[in-house]
Design an enzyme around this catalytic site. Sequence first.
Site, short mmCIF file in Angstrom:
data_model
loop_
_atom_site.label_atom_id
_atom_site.label_comp_id
_atom_site.label_asym_id
_atom_site.label_seq_id
_atom_site.Cartn_x
_atom_site.Cartn_y
_atom_site.Cartn_z
N GLU A 38 4.87 2.16 -7.22
CA GLU A 38 4.00 2.93 -6.33
C GLU A 38 3.97 4.39 -6.79
OE1 GLU A 38 3.75 1.01 -2.18
OE2 GLU A 38 5.56 2.23 -2.21
N HIS A 50 11.71 3.72 -1.25
CA HIS A 50 10.32 4.13 -1.03
C HIS A 50 10.17 5.63 -1.26
CE1 HIS A 50 6.52 5.02 0.92
NE2 HIS A 50 6.21 3.75 0.69
P1 PGA Z 1 -0.67 3.34 1.22
O1 PGA Z 1 0.93 3.26 1.23
O2 PGA Z 1 -1.18 1.93 1.06
O3 PGA Z 1 -1.05 3.95 2.54
O4 PGA Z 1 -1.06 4.19 0.06
C1 PGA Z 1 1.61 2.37 0.39
C2 PGA Z 1 3.10 2.50 0.60
O5 PGA Z 1 3.57 3.61 0.90
O6 PGA Z 1 3.85 1.51 0.49
#
Ligand code: PGA
Length: 235
Positions: free
Chosen positions: A157, A88
């Site tokens: 992401e 992450h």
């Molecule tokens: P967010 O976070 O939906 O608050 O943008 C997503 C994540 O970090 O997995």
Amino acid sequence: MIVCANFKANKTRQETQAYMAVVESFVSANDISDTIIVFPPYTALEHLSRNVLIGVQNAYPVRNGAYTGEIALEQLEEFDIKTILIGHSERRHIIGETQEQIAAKFRFFAEQGFVIVYCVGEPLAIREAGHDALMDYIDKQFDGIDLNYSDLIIAYEPVWAIGTGLTPSNSDIEQVHRELRSKTAAPLLYGGSVKTDNAGEIMALENVDGVLVGSAALSANDFCEMIVQASELNG
Ligand code: PGA
């Protein structure tokens, strides 16, 4: 579809229990066949659910030992946890995990047969440097990662989209997912400012197999709404 809630360092044990009660009964009452995964904080772990997968946001890649402040396989086994988030961006960029450490974690938990939700994504400066720079950056985040691992789920992401309310355009998401699809058969999630307003639209994009949601998933009702949007795409 795969719909995931990442609590990060949010919610107490009691709040997590209340949340799971809502989500679990919603999933049974609506006969949801999609894969739902919740990543609560460690302190809320227990045998939380039967119809929702519970995963951890991190763990140390050993069975047990002298690793102050960490939890490892033995502590996960106590709660039958077989799902983990690795790579992450908050662990890469805030905690400072290196690709080498991330790859070692991946290898260890793959050997243990865990479902691994593996996150990749670029910071804004890389996105602004163009598509090739972006894909080179993501390729490096696959160093030491077995893209043929059978219980792999990839989450794309973009760092600049996480917790900011900003999202790439639908065609930008599709472009990255198309390239990811050419590298792996693993399900591909999108994450970064997903909310009830855009989850359905994002999940309907080509090569998007689900979403990983942070802030907007902290509300059990909103998370359930996103689960409905996922299930509507099945038929
Ligand atoms: P967010 O976070 O939906 O608050 O943008 C997503 C994540 O970090 O997995």
